[in-house]
Design an enzyme around this catalytic site. Structure first.
Site, short mmCIF file in Angstrom:
data_model
loop_
_atom_site.label_atom_id
_atom_site.label_comp_id
_atom_site.label_asym_id
_atom_site.label_seq_id
_atom_site.Cartn_x
_atom_site.Cartn_y
_atom_site.Cartn_z
N ASP A 1 0.84 -1.19 0.00
CA ASP A 1 0.00 0.00 0.00
C ASP A 1 0.88 1.25 0.00
OD1 ASP A 1 -2.31 1.77 0.59
OD2 ASP A 1 -3.31 -0.09 1.12
N HIS B 1 -3.93 6.42 2.71
CA HIS B 1 -4.56 5.18 2.25
C HIS B 1 -4.03 3.95 3.00
CE1 HIS B 1 -5.53 1.95 -0.65
NE2 HIS B 1 -6.50 2.74 -1.09
N SER C 1 -10.94 -0.53 -1.87
CA SER C 1 -9.70 -0.50 -1.07
C SER C 1 -10.01 -0.64 0.41
CB SER C 1 -8.98 0.84 -1.26
OG SER C 1 -8.22 0.82 -2.43
#
Ligand code: NAG
Ligand code: NAG
Ligand code: NAG
Ligand code: NAG
Ligand code: NAG
Ligand code: NAG
Length: 767
Positions: free
Chosen positions: A148, A222, A547
């Site tokens: 990620d 994220h 996600s």
């Protein structure tokens, strides 16, 4: 010396090299594992196989150049665990030269892929101290690896309080030092952190360290969000500006986290992702959570699929995001049968922001604005409050004279919701209504607005647009905070849909999980809207996407792995799929935000919504071995070189058929019939393993897809012992009723015993 070593590797062929170009590109190169292992054995420790391959390429390409001095290829990575091969910057001539290297299988140009919680444990029926989350299953032995954008290691979600047991001894990972990251940033919770950026820098230039980090530290949010969703610690009173308040906890709050950063501001290079996966598997992760995706392609050119198969071969469960390209059909990515492909849906939580129009009409929108409700104020449509383009309330389009003190109506598009709000505020506006177009349907984006604002679905938007053209329109916005009890789950419109464009022989996605408005950890240096001009700092943020649903399933797989150490990745996948549900919390079929589609289908949610407590006791398991997957690929008529790339040279398909495509022991059924054809039929064989009570009888219950009569043989499965395997077959016929239709038909096959329900969806398509 170099040359002699090269000749060891080289198979001389007559092929001439014609293309001459100095342009160099990054390639991911797949090599034969046996050949590289053999070479390493010959070389001893002194030289690694890849150095010899580099030398060979240099020699060979120079030879073709008439012996001119050529620069060696620049080696970025070698891969040895999940795949075998390397990434290097190669000229066309060097690429050609690879064909002569013994053990070379294929080369794929590097590409850039993209990145696609307080309430979710309760919504999923998980209670601490009960069922799955009892002490027996909370042993801290499972390690989840994330590929990620990195992690914010100081975040409270990643503290190691209560994690007393030592890190499992099999763990080989490290905490790599880099920009603002030292070995001290790891602890008993965050046990590994590494960063990969050679491919990224080769494609996008050197990382600007004023905006990103050349280390595992997260500059985007994220990665911090996904890691805490799967495995964050329990934190009381987490919220975003008081919204979504509650105990924040990852799905598996006792699992260990290993972060492999491969994503930067402009994306994730596949060569970096591969290096990350390869290292994660070699380090010893049990689960990989991949909230990244590219485009749909055959498995033999899909590096994520190939590396995932390598991970599965090593016993690692792989969860991957289905993609955010819905609601159009055939948009799903990461659709290989060995990956758990996760769609996104809502939870029963909402953030109502009620809009009262001057004409008495009332609409429920949503907002993460945390301030006071507004009074009844004049309402103005963006377009009549500035230039023509002002309906989007984009930068500098609103006229302060027309907006001051009013609630401005803005259309979605061009810029983000929070930015629109900033524009309205800058022009002196007092509030904002954010409208959906018809194609955006009822899916509402909740944003952390800077001024009173409400986002509304398509049908409310029609009435509001209409009302703004009446004389002296007014509106007020009333914020209701965080409310529970909405019908849920509902499939998100953005969630990518099946059937898979390439190789649609299994139903994809596999399952759905919470992916809309998920609250999880956030770096304090990234604003919640991610806009530069937004200087707010938060510890938790609410965002949406597959996600976000992917790490939910990654975390659940970790709990199941803890509870059932002997289960294979396919067994965990089977358990989550056959126990998934398809009715919402109001006992109605799960609905879909895709416009004009009232209820969702298996091409939106696969087998349904995950139900972890049930998945822990599935009764029966559809298991699949690594070699089964290879036989499945043989059934797709893959060429020997395609098979070699996927199996790293260690497998060739037998000349006879071992497995028919439809017989892969998958926990769901995808049947493909020819359009306008008579006598369509198909037979699928399956084998189930008893993991429930030793002596249990199961009866087949069939819900036939329209136009497709089904016969199951045998209709009853009688198990006498634990671990026993029994087989059955399903015959699908085509009654002709739908065979000219472009619409698929859906049904299910459910094996029912007194204690267990083992459900497989069926999708029949005519093409
Ligand atoms: C090749 O496959 C066989 C059986 O599947 C396995 O035993 C062997 O270790 C593999 N060899 C390599 C080099 O991976
Ligand atoms: C549009 O507004 C008019 C009055 O301004 C009203 O009569 C009509 O019902 C409205 N239409 C919709 C779809 O709301
Ligand atoms: C953010 O910026 C605004 C205006 O530019 C300023 O008034 C405010 O104090 C800043 N807030 C923080 C937390 O820096
Ligand atoms: C593979 O080839 C066989 C024989 O030609 C054919 O029957 C089958 O449909 C093919 N399978 C796929 C997936 O194309
Ligand atoms: C389907 O199409 C074929 C050829 O176009 C035609 O012969 C057949 O009658 C059609 N079947 C139905 C049920 O409409
Ligand atoms: C379909 O099956 C029927 C009955 O078995 C047979 O008479 C007919 O010829 C078949 N049609 C085709 C196109 O194979």
């Amino acid at each position: 010396m170099v040359y002699r070593l090269s000749s060891l590797l080289v198979v001389f062929m007559a092929a001439a090299i014609s293309i001459a170009s100095e342009d160099k590109e990054i390639y991911v190169v797949h090599m034969d594992k046996a050949k590289t292992t053999a070479l390493d054995n010959i070389l001893g420790d002194s030289k690694k196989w890849y150095e010899v391959v580099m030398d060979s390429i240099t020699e060979l390409s120079a030879e073709e150049d008439g012996g001119e001095e050529a620069s060696a290829p620049e080696l970025l990575y070698t891969y040895e665990t999940a795949i075998t091969g390397f990434a290097a910057r190669l000229s066309n001539r060097q690429l050609e030269a690879l064909n002569k290297v013994d053990g070379f299988l294929s080369a794929v140009p590097d590409e850039m892929l993209s990145l696609q919680t307080t309430h979710s444990p309760q919504f999923l029926g998980l209670k601490f101290g009960e069922g799955l989350l009892t002490s027996r299953n909370l042993a801290n032995d499972v390690i989840i690896g994330f590929v990620d954008s990195g992690i914010w290691p100081e975040h409270a979600s990643f503290k190691d309080g209560g994690m007393k047991r030592p890190v499992p001894s099999r763990w080989k990972g490290v905490c790599e030092e880099g920009t603002r990251f030292t070995a001290k940033n790891c602890n008993m919770k965050l046990i590994g952190a590494r960063a990969y950026y050679k491919g990224y820098e080769a494609a996008a230039g050197k990382i600007d360290e004023t905006v990103d980090f050349r280390s595992a530290r997260d500059s985007q949010g994220h990665g911090t969000h996904t890691a805490s969703t799967a495995a964050g610690q329990m934190i009381d009173g987490a919220s975003l500006f008081g919204m979504a308040k509650g105990v924040a906890a990852g799905m598996s709050s006792t699992a260990r986290i290993a972060e492999y950063k491969a994503c930067y501001s402009r994306g994730c290079a596949s060569s970096d992702i591969l290096a990350a996966i390869d290292q994660a598997v070699s380090d010893g992760v049990d689960v990989l959570s991949l909230s990244i995706g590219g485009s749909s392609k055959p498995y033999y050119t899909d590096v994520l699929a190939i590396a995932s198969l390598g991970a599965v071969q090593h016993g690692v469960f792989v969860a991957a995001a289905a993609g955010n390209s819905g609601p159009s059909s055939s948009t799903v990515v990461n659709a290989a049968p060995w990956m758990m492909t996760v769609a996104a849906s809502t939870m029963d939580r909402s953030f109502p922001a009620i809009v009262n129009l001057g004409n008495g009409q009332t609409f429920e929108g949503e907002s993460l604005y945390s301030g006071k409700s507004t009074e009844q104020l004049p309402l103005v449509y963006g377009e009549s409050a500035g230039r023509a383009i002002a309906k989007y309330c984009s930068s500098g389009t609103l006229s302060p004279a027309l907006v001051k003190g009013k609630i401005v109506v803005c259309e979605r598009g061009i810029n983000g919701g929070v930015e629109k709000g900033q524009e309205v505020e800058k022009a002196g506006g007092a509030g904002m209504l954010l409208l959906n177009t018809a194609s955006q349907g009822e899916e509402i984006r909740v944003d952390p607005h800077v001024l009173p604002a409400s986002a509304l679905g398509a049908s409310a938007s029609i009435s509001i647009r209409n009302y703004t053209s009446s004389g002296n329109p007014t509106a007020s916005i009333v914020f209701k905070g965080t409310v529970f009890g909405k019908p849920a789950p509902v499939m998100a419109s953005f969630s990518s849909r099946g059937p898979a464009l390439k190789e649609p022989y299994v139903i994809k996605p596999d399952v759905t999980a919470p992916g809309v408005n998920i609250l999880a950890a956030w770096p304090p240096t990234v604003s919640p809207s991610k806009i530069k001009s937004d200087n707010r700092s938060v510890l938790f943020n609410v965002i949406s996407g597959t996600s976000m649903s992917c790490p939910h399933v990654g975390g659940l797989a970790a709990i199941l792995k803890e509870a059932h150490k002997e289960w294979s990745p396919a067994a965990i996948k089977s358990a989550l799929m056959t126990t998934a549900y398809t009715l919402d919390n109001k006992k109605a079929p799960i609905s879909d935000m895709r416009p004009n589609s009232p209820s969702a289908t298996p091409f939106a949610y696969g087998s349904g919504h995950v139900d972890p407590e049930k998945a822990s006791k599935p009764g029966l398991i559809y298991d699949i071995t690594y070699v089964d997957y290879l036989y499945y690929l043989c059934s797709l008529n893959y060429s020997s070189s395609q098979m070699a790339t996927i199996s790293r040279g260690n497998f060739s398909c037998p000349t006879y058929t071992v497995l028919q495509t439809g017989d892969l022991n998958y926990p769901s059924f995808a049947v493909l019939f020819k359009r306008n054809s008579e006598n369509n039929s198909a037979i699928c064989k399956r084998t189930v393993t008893n993991v429930g009570y030793p002596r249990t009888a199961y009866v087949a219950q069939v819900h036939e897809p329209e136009g497709v009569p089904i016969i199951v043989k045998p209709k009853v499965l009688k198990f006498r012992r634990a671990g026993q395997k029994l087989s059955y077959e399903v015959r699908f016929a085509d009654s002709g009723k739908k065979s000219n239709s472009s619409d698929p038909s859906f049904g299910s096959l459910v094996w029912v015993s007194i204690k267990y329900t083992v459900r497989s969806p069926i999708a029949v398509t005519w093409k």
